[in-house]
Enzyme design. Structure first.
Site, PDB file in Angstrom:
ATOM      1  N   ARG A   1     -13.335 -25.639  -0.652  1.00 13.62           N
ATOM      2  CA  ARG A   1     -13.351 -23.995  -0.914  1.00 13.62           C
ATOM      3  C   ARG A   1     -12.205 -23.414   0.222  1.00 13.62           C
ATOM      4  O   ARG A   1     -11.395 -22.315  -0.677  1.00 13.62           O
ATOM      5  CB  ARG A   1     -13.980 -23.733   0.445  1.00 13.62           C
ATOM      6  CG  ARG A   1     -15.323 -23.386  -0.123  1.00 13.62           C
ATOM      7  CD  ARG A   1     -16.785 -23.703   0.764  1.00 13.62           C
ATOM      8  NE  ARG A   1     -16.357 -25.598   0.839  1.00 13.62           N
ATOM      9  CZ  ARG A   1     -17.513 -26.323   0.605  1.00 13.62           C
ATOM     10  NH1 ARG A   1     -17.806 -26.034  -0.823  1.00 13.62           N
ATOM     11  NH2 ARG A   1     -17.347 -27.520   0.113  1.00 13.62           N
ATOM     12  N   THR A   2     -11.124 -24.322   1.168  1.00 16.38           N
ATOM     13  CA  THR A   2     -10.123 -23.217   1.667  1.00 16.38           C
ATOM     14  C   THR A   2      -9.262 -23.645   0.554  1.00 16.38           C
ATOM     15  O   THR A   2      -8.679 -21.959   0.779  1.00 16.38           O
ATOM     16  CB  THR A   2      -9.716 -24.603   2.188  1.00 16.38           C
ATOM     17  OG1 THR A   2     -11.070 -24.179   3.622  1.00 16.38           O
ATOM     18  CG2 THR A   2      -8.751 -23.801   3.674  1.00 16.38           C
TER      19      THR A   2
ATOM     20  N   LYS B   1       6.213 -41.520  -1.696  1.00 17.80           N
ATOM     21  CA  LYS B   1       7.926 -42.465  -1.424  1.00 17.80           C
ATOM     22  C   LYS B   1       8.100 -42.527  -0.018  1.00 17.80           C
ATOM     23  O   LYS B   1       9.544 -43.275   0.490  1.00 17.80           O
ATOM     24  CB  LYS B   1       8.537 -42.017  -2.379  1.00 17.80           C
ATOM     25  CG  LYS B   1       8.243 -41.652  -3.467  1.00 17.80           C
ATOM     26  CD  LYS B   1       9.259 -40.694  -4.343  1.00 17.80           C
ATOM     27  CE  LYS B   1       9.425 -40.637  -5.679  1.00 17.80           C
ATOM     28  NZ  LYS B   1       9.708 -39.797  -6.588  1.00 17.80           N
TER      29      LYS B   1
ATOM     30  N   ARG C   1      -3.015 -28.618   5.324  1.00 21.94           N
ATOM     31  CA  ARG C   1      -3.997 -28.619   5.510  1.00 21.94           C
ATOM     32  C   ARG C   1      -3.082 -30.366   5.572  1.00 21.94           C
ATOM     33  O   ARG C   1      -2.592 -30.846   4.616  1.00 21.94           O
ATOM     34  CB  ARG C   1      -5.346 -28.915   4.293  1.00 21.94           C
ATOM     35  CG  ARG C   1      -6.029 -29.615   5.521  1.00 21.94           C
ATOM     36  CD  ARG C   1      -7.374 -30.050   5.016  1.00 21.94           C
ATOM     37  NE  ARG C   1      -8.235 -28.149   4.735  1.00 21.94           N
ATOM     38  CZ  ARG C   1      -9.781 -28.529   4.945  1.00 21.94           C
ATOM     39  NH1 ARG C   1      -9.817 -29.448   4.427  1.00 21.94           N
ATOM     40  NH2 ARG C   1      -9.924 -27.263   5.288  1.00 21.94           N
TER      41      ARG C   1
ATOM     42  N   HIS D   1      -8.291 -24.959  12.461  1.00 18.96           N
ATOM     43  CA  HIS D   1      -8.938 -24.507  11.143  1.00 18.96           C
ATOM     44  C   HIS D   1      -8.977 -23.005  11.601  1.00 18.96           C
ATOM     45  O   HIS D   1     -10.661 -21.881  10.907  1.00 18.96           O
ATOM     46  CB  HIS D   1     -10.326 -25.124  10.665  1.00 18.96           C
ATOM     47  CG  HIS D   1     -10.388 -25.032   9.267  1.00 18.96           C
ATOM     48  ND1 HIS D   1      -9.758 -24.006   8.714  1.00 18.96           N
ATOM     49  CD2 HIS D   1     -11.210 -25.635   8.413  1.00 18.96           C
ATOM     50  CE1 HIS D   1      -9.856 -24.283   7.418  1.00 18.96           C
ATOM     51  NE2 HIS D   1     -11.203 -24.866   7.350  1.00 18.96           N
TER      52      HIS D   1
HETATM   53  N1  ASP Z   1     -14.808 -27.690   4.886  1.00 21.80           N
HETATM   54  C1  ASP Z   1     -14.360 -27.955   6.873  1.00 21.80           C
HETATM   55  C2  ASP Z   1     -13.929 -28.047   6.818  1.00 21.80           C
HETATM   56  O1  ASP Z   1     -12.463 -28.696   6.141  1.00 21.80           O
HETATM   57  C3  ASP Z   1     -15.691 -28.394   7.291  1.00 21.80           C
HETATM   58  C4  ASP Z   1     -16.000 -29.468   6.927  1.00 21.80           C
HETATM   59  O2  ASP Z   1     -15.609 -30.166   5.832  1.00 21.80           O
HETATM   60  O3  ASP Z   1     -17.223 -30.437   7.003  1.00 21.80           O
HETATM   61  O4  ASP Z   1     -13.344 -28.532   8.631  1.00 21.80           O
END
Ligand code: ASP
Length: 329
Positions: free
Chosen positions: A77-78, A107, A128, A156
């Site tokens: 999703r993100t 590397k 991320r 987050h």
């Molecule tokens: N998608 C959210 C996160 O990246 C929640 C999860 O992974 O449970 O933290």
């Protein structure tokens, strides 16, 4: 010539408080950068984005701008909502969302060098990373804005913004509400970020988890120091009748060092239609997703289940944030 430190640490990392007119060029690293005013501003812009998308699908506000999505941890999703957000605003994306293991990182390249390289191609970086604090270190290394899309068990912030936006959209208010956080409150970074954001409002909290997944003490202390009413329990039944928001999370298997502990708690709770019969008619069920088994799929047809609407709100919030940090909102 700018004399930059060669090795960046958390002490070098900037973390500006954001105000309504001050987003351009800023990093978005933590929910602590937001004030009620800047939250209201981003929500207004997100509403405009929703109206624009519903009217015509997208526009060219960010044409010619490039976003790099750099993901060292899995995401569905993100990453896709940042990509959709950028593309609906006419910008382009360098997506490094599946392939960090195929890139120079494998590397042995440092995060610092990867960021310094990618910023040569782009106007904003979304990161991320599995290590808490990594987004701040990346922001110290980069001249362009860095947006934290999750750093380990830390924060987050963009998820918390979309969660808060969803509560406001669903309930029509953020004050005078009872929010129950259910599940893995220890490792769930979305819980940590949303809890901190909610301290800006008149909110009563319940934290529902098995003993080993309780909310870490420093977050609990922040809630108490803010003078909020708070209850901890391991039983969802204790709070189901009075909660306005049920914020349900999965047990974060990947954070456990001892998998036998995960096995003990993985099926600890489950939101079912039978349980929801006891909830308020106006309650909202949220989940940052992915879901494993903590919400029965039969709950999906309950009008109170907001988790897929929440996903869509994420795109509007990320459109607003991208436009704001690129000086176009
Ligand atoms: N998608 C959210 C996160 O990246 C929640 C999860 O992974 O449970 O933290």
């Amino acid at each position: 010539m700018i004399n930059r430190p060669r090795i960046f640490t958390l002490d070098d990392a900037p973390q500006a408080v954001l105000n309504q007119h001050g987003f351009a060029g800023q990093d978005i690293l933590s929910v602590n950068q937001f004030t009620p005013d800047s939250l209201a501003y981003i929500f207004d812009v997100a509403e405009e984005m929703r109206a624009m998308v519903e009217r015509k699908g997208g526009d060219d506000l960010l044409r010619g701008r490039v976003l790099t999505c750099l993901f060292y941890e899995p995401s569905t999703r993100t990453s896709s909502s940042f990509i959709a957000a950028m593309e609906r605003l006419g910008g382009s994306v360098i997506p490094i969302t599946q392939g960090v293991q195929f890139s120079s990182v494998s590397k042995g390249e440092t995060l610092h060098d990867t960021i310094r390289t990618l910023e040569q191609y782009s106007d904003v970086i979304v990161l991320r990373h599995p290590e808490t604090g990594s987004a701040r270190i990346a922001a110290a290394a980069a001249e362009i804005p860095v947006i934290n899309a999750g750093d380990g068990t830390g924060e987050h912030p963009t998820q918390a913004l979309l969660d808060l936006f969803t509560i406001k959209e669903e309930l029509g208010r953020l004050d005078g509400i009872h929010v129950a956080m259910v599940g893995d409150l220890r490792y769930g970074r979305t819980v940590h970020s949303l809890t901190q954001l909610l301290l800006n409002y008149d909110v009563r909290f319940s934290f529902v988890s098995p003993e080993i997944l309780r909310l870490p003490l420093d977050y609990m202390n922040q809630v108490r120091d803010a003078g909020k009413e708070v209850r901890e329990t391991y039983n969802v039944a204790d709070i189901i009748e009075s909660a306005d928001v049920l914020y349900v999370t999965r047990v974060q298997k990947e954070r456990f060092t001892d998998l036998s502990q995960y096995e003990q708690v993985k099926d600890f709770y489950r939101i079912t239609p039978e349980l929801m019969e006891r909830a308020k008619a106006t309650a909202v069920i949220m989940h940052p997703l992915p879901r494993v088994s903590e919400i029965d799929v039969r709950v999906d047809s309950d009008p109170r289940a907001a988790y897929f609407r929440q996903v869509k709100n994420g795109m509007y919030i990320r459109m607003a944030l991208l436009a704001a940090v690129l000086g176009k909102a």
